[in-house]
Write an enzyme that holds these catalytic residues in place. Structure first.
Site, PDB file in Angstrom:
ATOM      1  N   SER A  26       9.281  -5.506   3.321  1.00  9.79           N
ATOM      2  CA  SER A  26       8.035  -5.327   4.063  1.00  9.79           C
ATOM      3  C   SER A  26       7.247  -6.623   4.054  1.00  9.79           C
ATOM      4  CB  SER A  26       7.202  -4.225   3.427  1.00  9.79           C
ATOM      5  OG  SER A  26       7.949  -3.038   3.377  1.00  9.79           O
ATOM      6  N   ASP A  41       3.062   0.111  14.313  1.00  4.53           N
ATOM      7  CA  ASP A  41       3.573   1.447  14.633  1.00  4.53           C
ATOM      8  C   ASP A  41       2.600   2.549  14.247  1.00  4.53           C
ATOM      9  OD1 ASP A  41       6.728   0.209  13.434  1.00  4.53           O
ATOM     10  OD2 ASP A  41       5.961   0.244  15.489  1.00  4.53           O
ATOM     11  N   ARG A  96     -12.397 -17.857   5.965  1.00  9.15           N
ATOM     12  CA  ARG A  96     -11.428 -18.282   6.966  1.00  9.15           C
ATOM     13  C   ARG A  96     -11.948 -18.393   8.386  1.00  9.15           C
ATOM     14  NH1 ARG A  96      -6.158 -15.035   5.027  1.00  9.15           N
ATOM     15  NH2 ARG A  96      -5.823 -16.259   3.161  1.00  9.15           N
ATOM     16  N   GLY A 106      -1.248 -16.218  -1.410  1.00  9.99           N
ATOM     17  CA  GLY A 106      -2.437 -16.637  -2.156  1.00  9.99           C
ATOM     18  C   GLY A 106      -2.706 -15.962  -3.475  1.00  9.99           C
ATOM     19  N   ARG A 123     -11.704 -10.976   7.094  1.00 12.71           N
ATOM     20  CA  ARG A 123     -11.187 -10.708   5.759  1.00 12.71           C
ATOM     21  C   ARG A 123     -11.191 -11.998   4.945  1.00 12.71           C
ATOM     22  NH1 ARG A 123      -6.607 -11.358   3.056  1.00 12.71           N
ATOM     23  NH2 ARG A 123      -5.398 -12.067   4.824  1.00 12.71           N
ATOM     24  N   ALA A 146       0.829  -1.213   0.000  1.00 13.16           N
ATOM     25  CA  ALA A 146       0.000   0.000   0.000  1.00 13.16           C
ATOM     26  C   ALA A 146       0.858   1.255   0.000  1.00 13.16           C
ATOM     27  CB  ALA A 146      -0.916  -0.001   1.220  1.00 13.16           C
ATOM     28  N   GLU A 205      -3.009  -2.638   5.351  1.00 14.59           N
ATOM     29  CA  GLU A 205      -3.482  -3.373   6.532  1.00 14.59           C
ATOM     30  C   GLU A 205      -3.764  -2.442   7.700  1.00 14.59           C
ATOM     31  OE1 GLU A 205      -1.036  -6.695   7.529  1.00 14.59           O
ATOM     32  OE2 GLU A 205      -2.234  -7.248   9.267  1.00 14.59           O
ATOM     33  N   HIS A 208      -5.697 -17.723  10.966  1.00 13.17           N
ATOM     34  CA  HIS A 208      -5.645 -18.439   9.705  1.00 13.17           C
ATOM     35  C   HIS A 208      -5.830 -19.929   9.971  1.00 13.17           C
ATOM     36  CE1 HIS A 208      -4.146 -20.016   5.930  1.00 13.17           C
ATOM     37  NE2 HIS A 208      -4.206 -18.796   5.443  1.00 13.17           N
ATOM     38  N   ALA A 229      -7.124 -13.292  -0.121  1.00 11.14           N
ATOM     39  CA  ALA A 229      -6.846 -12.644  -1.402  1.00 11.14           C
ATOM     40  C   ALA A 229      -7.501 -11.285  -1.545  1.00 11.14           C
ATOM     41  CB  ALA A 229      -7.222 -13.522  -2.596  1.00 11.14           C
TER      42      ALA A 229
END
Lengths: 83, 582
Positions: free
Chosen positions: B96, B273, B338, B103, B403, B70, B392, B294, B406
């Site tokens: 990162s 952070d 999930r 996925g 969520r 992002a 995120e 997960h 993917a």
């Protein structure tokens, strides 16, 4: 009088470049002078340390030259406050 | 301080003092004196100075904190739009945590079978357990095909079908025809290393633009003044200097906080952070209690087996060799969403037929709606000027309570780009910056100074047993940075705990033994006829906003309604809540 070694010449050249780059930005010149003065005490033979500081200095110089860097200030803590 | 806050509530605005000390900091009376070298009275003060922190000031049009999927997308999107952008990151961009994603990215391209983004919209709304804001979901799913095509044009090496189109695999929670058409194949992937490819593609693309990267700079705090965000203050880890990045627009893309848990699949650097910075600035974080577990994480190893395995035909079996998901989700089976799979596994575990779960991903972190950070006062959303969030750390309204696999890589690129577009719409490059107090960021530096010279008996790592004072230099002081990260983790952790305890229902990834059902404004398992709508305070279909008080560490919770209407009702009708089964 002994001539400057290659490394000494590089360090001096870096110093000059720093001073030139810091001309229009407040706060940098005293700090640059201080840092170089302190590091001047390093022994001529301690080449690893000198080269490390030189490389770091080059990176900092690039940052200084960048048009977005504006000034250098400092936050200082006075001795009375330390417990 | 308390009086000021009370007064500001009455006025309807949250005023944040730049002198507010953050929650995990004890009150310190160490005042730091700010000065510019060579200007006024330095010589006199110099004898009495014990420590000095040089502070370099930078000015940009926009600063992005974080260089994952992002962050990179937002940074080069802004550079493309002509903004002078800085990207401040504590890690090299390709390190990162996005790189670990395996996925894929969901998009209704229709390469494997006929597909429609409205079906993807339905799946995401259902997957979020109706806690997702449908306007944000509408935006994301509608933009998805274009986003994937854009990535492909950037050079991302997608796996291909025989005709040469992008290969799409089946993934959890994706269906056709609003849940009635069977499993959908809409997850575009690059073998099992989609995140790795994505990040490297974005990084390569970002080199074409003139964003200034400040790598291995640890962002300490936001520079807030009068309720506006005016930039970021960061510590350069290499030489210990402090840097203040002044900018009209700040984008937070710092990722999640998996490391609050002992067993997690997040990198050591996932320490929340950005969330902590926002909390210390007095702003709320949204829905931190929805932490996703997960299904196929591996306890202790800290890694996981991608959901893509199940997409390619893998099945979950219990110790009796039974494909147990058939009992819990008769239609989707192993490719149910999930949280459903995780819950099923918990039940199997309890009944002695399975092994331990693992934490995977944090959802619903920073409060945001279409990327702007807001506060919610007196029933209305108000925007915090100058502050945006994506990825995120800013994914709350899209994923709701859970969520879907993917959707997160999709979230990164769509909202990273959306942040850049929004800023481009509201601002012009080269605008003059509003004035900032000369000692802005003093509290952050004071805190860092206190930690640096802390001399307590417990080490940050709490593993080493010898008691010796660790190195107190400011250069490459990784202990200092770890301690700052620990502060941030604690802020995230305390909000997660209090929000989770308060939410007395089970919804999506938030599952409670003592409150097993979902509590909505109506009971959707029965016909709506004759039902009385519960008032806002009595049901749980709402977002949690958590604030932490800087002085006491106390967490306060407020609530905000879910946005139930899509961006455009004619193009895409909103989905009314229903009972969720796969």
């Amino acid at each position: 009088m002994a001539r400057h070694s290659k490394l000494q010449k590089q360090v001096l050249s870096l110093y000059r470049q720093f001073l030139r780059a810091a001309q229009d930005k407040p706060g940098f010149i005293p700090r640059i002078r201080d840092e170089f003065r302190v590091s001047a005490a390093i022994k001529k033979t301690d080449v690893m340390h000198i080269e490390y500081l030189y490389r770091r200095g080059q990176r900092q110089l690039e940052l200084l030259k960048d048009v977005n860097t504006k000034q250098l200030g400092s936050f200082s803590k006075s001795k009375e406050d330390s417990s | 301080m308390a009086a000021v806050c009370a007064a500001s509530r009455v006025l309807g605005r949250k005023i944040v003092s730049s002198k507010a000390l953050p929650v995990v900091w004890q009150t310190s009376n160490r005042k730091l004196h700010f000065s510019v070298y060579g200007k006024g009275g330095d010589a006199k003060v110099s004898d009495a100075i014990s420590t000095q922190y040089p502070v370099v000031d930078h000015e940009f049009d926009a600063v992005v904190v974080g260089a994952g999927g992002a962050g990179l997308r937002a940074a080069f999107g802004l550079s493309e739009a002509g903004f002078n952008t800085a990207c401040v990151t504590k890690l090299f961009p390709t390190r990162s945590h996005t790189v670990a994603a395996q996925g894929g990215i969901n998009a209704a391209l229709g390469n494997m079978e006929e597909d429609d983004w409205r079906w993807h919209f339905y799946d995401t709304v259902k997957g979020s357990d109706w806690l997702g804001d449908q306007d944000a979901i509408h935006y994301m799913t509608e933009q998805a095909p274009a986003a994937v095509v854009e990535l492909e044009n950037f050079g991302m090496p997608f796996s291909r079908t025989e005709e040469g189109r992008i290969y799409q695999r089946a993934f959890g929670g994706q269906s056709l025809k609003f849940g009635k058409g069977g499993q959908a194949h809409r997850c575009c992937c690059v073998a099992d290393r989609t995140g790795h490819s994505l990040l490297h593609t974005l990084y390569g693309r970002s080199l074409r633009y003139d964003t200034s990267y400040f790598v291995e700079y640890f962002a300490l705090d936001l520079l807030m003044e009068d309720g506006e965000c005016k930039g970021v203050i960061a510590l350069c880890m290499e030489d210990g200097s402090i840097h203040r990045f002044r900018a009209k627009n700040t984008v937070i893309a710092t990722g999640g906080y998996g490391r609050t848990y002992f067993s997690c699949t997040s990198a050591h650097t996932s320490t929340g952070d950005g969330n902590a910075m926002v909390t210390r600035a007095g702003l709320p974080c949204q829905d931190l209690e929805f932490v996703q577990f997960h299904p196929t994480g591996i306890y202790g190893a800290g890694c996981l087996i991608t959901e893509g395995c199940r997409g390619e035909g893998g099945i979950l079996i219990n110790s009796e060799g039974e494909r147990f998901m058939e009992r819990y989700a008769p239609n989707a089976k192993d490719l149910a969403s999930r949280d459903v799979v995780s819950r099923s596994m918990t039940i199997e575990l309890r009944e002695g037929r399975y092994n331990i779960l693992n934490l995977y991903y944090n959802i619903n972190l920073l409060f945001c709606a279409q990327n702007t950070v807001i506060t919610h006062k007196d029933g209305e959303d108000t925007v915090v000027p100058g502050l945006y969030a994506c990825g995120e750390s800013g994914c709350a309204s899209v994923h709701g309570a859970n969520r879907l696999g993917a959707n997160s890589l999709l979230d990164l690129v769509v909202f990273g780009r959306a942040c850049a577009l929004t800023i481009a719409e509201t601002d012009t490059p080269g605008e003059k910056l509003s004035p900032l107090k000369p000692n802005a960021g003093e509290a952050s530096v004071a805190n860092m100074d206190k930690i640096r010279f802390a001399n307590g008996s417990t080490r940050t790592s709490e593993i080493r047993l010898n008691i010796y004072s660790f190195q107190q230099s400011i250069v490459w002081n990784t202990d200092l940075v770890e301690t700052l990260e620990l502060q941030n983790l604690m802020l995230n952790g305390v909000q997660t705990i209090v929000s989770a305890e308060a939410r007395t229902e089970s919804r999506g990834a938030h599952a409670r033994e003592d409150f097993k059902d979902r509590v909505d404004e109506y009971d959707y398992s029965k016909s709506l006829q004759g039902q009385v709508k519960k008032p806002f305070e009595q049901h749980w279909r709402k977002h949690t906003l958590s604030y932490v008080d800087p002085k006491t560490g106390k967490v306060t919770l407020e609530y905000r309604p879910v946005i139930d209407n899509s961006l455009n009702a004619e193009e895409c009708a909103a989905i009314p809540p229903a009972i969720r089964s796969y």
